[in-house]
Design an enzyme around this catalytic site. Sequence first.
Site, short mmCIF file in Angstrom:
data_model
loop_
_atom_site.label_atom_id
_atom_site.label_comp_id
_atom_site.label_asym_id
_atom_site.label_seq_id
_atom_site.Cartn_x
_atom_site.Cartn_y
_atom_site.Cartn_z
N ASP A 6 -10.24 3.93 -3.81
CA ASP A 6 -11.36 2.70 -2.75
C ASP A 6 -12.48 1.95 -3.92
O ASP A 6 -12.78 3.43 -3.79
CB ASP A 6 -10.72 2.07 -1.62
CG ASP A 6 -9.43 2.05 -0.49
OD1 ASP A 6 -8.26 2.08 -1.57
OD2 ASP A 6 -9.33 1.85 0.18
N ASP B 145 0.84 -1.18 -0.10
CA ASP B 145 0.30 0.38 -0.02
C ASP B 145 0.16 1.54 -0.07
O ASP B 145 2.31 1.49 -0.54
CB ASP B 145 -0.62 0.19 0.94
CG ASP B 145 -2.65 0.63 0.86
OD1 ASP B 145 -2.24 1.27 0.18
OD2 ASP B 145 -3.74 0.24 1.75
C1 GLA Z 1 -5.97 1.51 1.69
C2 GLA Z 1 -6.29 0.55 0.64
C3 GLA Z 1 -7.39 -0.47 0.88
C4 GLA Z 1 -6.97 -1.44 1.72
C5 GLA Z 1 -6.97 -0.37 2.40
C6 GLA Z 1 -6.13 -0.87 4.31
O1 GLA Z 1 -7.03 2.52 1.35
O2 GLA Z 1 -6.86 0.96 -0.80
O3 GLA Z 1 -7.38 -1.98 -0.33
O4 GLA Z 1 -6.18 -2.49 1.71
O5 GLA Z 1 -6.45 0.55 2.90
O6 GLA Z 1 -5.61 0.15 5.66
#
Ligand code: GLA
Length: 402
Positions: free
Chosen positions: A202, A147
Amino acid sequence: MRKWILLLLLAGATPLLAQKYTGLALTPPLGWNSWNKFGCDVSESLIRSAADAMVSSGMQAAGYRYIVIDDCWHGKRDADGFIQPDPVRFPSGMKALTDYIHSKGLKFGIYSDAGWKTCGGRPGSRGHEYQDALQYARWGVDYLKYDWCYSDDLNAKGAYTTMREALAAAGRPIVLSLCEWGSNKPWEWARDVGHLWRTTGDITAIFDGIEDHGSWKSLGVMQILDLQEGLRTYAGPDHWNDPDMLEVGNGMTAAEDRAHFTMWCMLAAPLMAGNDLSAMTPETRAILTNVEAISVNQDSLGIQGFRELAADSLQIWFKPLVRDEWAVCFLNRSKLAKPVTYAWKGHRISDELSGRSADFGTSIWTLRDLWAHKEIGSTKKDFVTVIPAHDVRLLRLSPQKK
Ligand code: GLA
């Protein structure tokens, strides 16, 4: 002469970069990830039961392989700096969990972050990249989602390349999934860095809309679909665009789930289920295990589909498949059912990227409906149907022998 010796010495001092492990994702990865449904509420019992359910639900048989723990599995680093799992949530440790998942014939994925902390505030890998890669390799990890929170001044290509190098040095083939939300156009530079890269922020379980969380927004299925425009040239075997994990079974209607799943198949997207596998409705299970739709996604050519037509909330998408076949998807984005008449004979489809074309005026193709699981005639006749709101029709076209 001396100058030459100096140059040779300098060349020798330049570190040789390793390559990514190739061949680990020749078709888009299929699996399950804890985040969309469970967020930070992860534990070894949750992950074990997801693995059990992946087998008992028929998902493993349909091709799903990876069980991925997303954020919040972390405990502290030990005195030597090696990351440990949360001892309360993972009392048996990670190696035992990996062994369990492997014993089921499945593969195990884990999550970290290029910055100081993960998005959930757990320890990130910054400054510990090689140590973390080594720890994952020791545990038997097969897949790493990496990430981008708390990445401050990091250069994205540099940071993800460092993790690629660390994984190579750790000596275990591990799929590298880049999750920097498309912020630095990873499609332009990540082909040799990882095996898949997120293209957007997301996803959320909304078909058409945006959810505002204050400092950030999550995107509905249609919003994410629209953001894939222009990206298909960058994807292919071992390097995929990732429009984020699936929300099938997380609250949308069955039609919306079907449309979401189908479009991810058309996009040659990684299919990471994000629901509670141990409590699926038969409808959700039928969507996730539709092997005919999955075979469109897993087609060995690995060509991402394209939108051929968009008119008044109706879209028609084409995806070239092996053996001169095509997948064709009719998507109704509107809230009302839509009558559709598609006169094949008047259409010639041509895809510059793959060099494939189909002239329905001169050749005939048989049609198979991949949700109804039956043959429905051929392109000799117009395709006449009514597509319910937020739903799809997905067809496989096979050239008719002359
Ligand atoms: C980010 C990623 C998500 C998830 C969250 C976890 O937002 O894009 O897919 O992994 O972190 O905290």
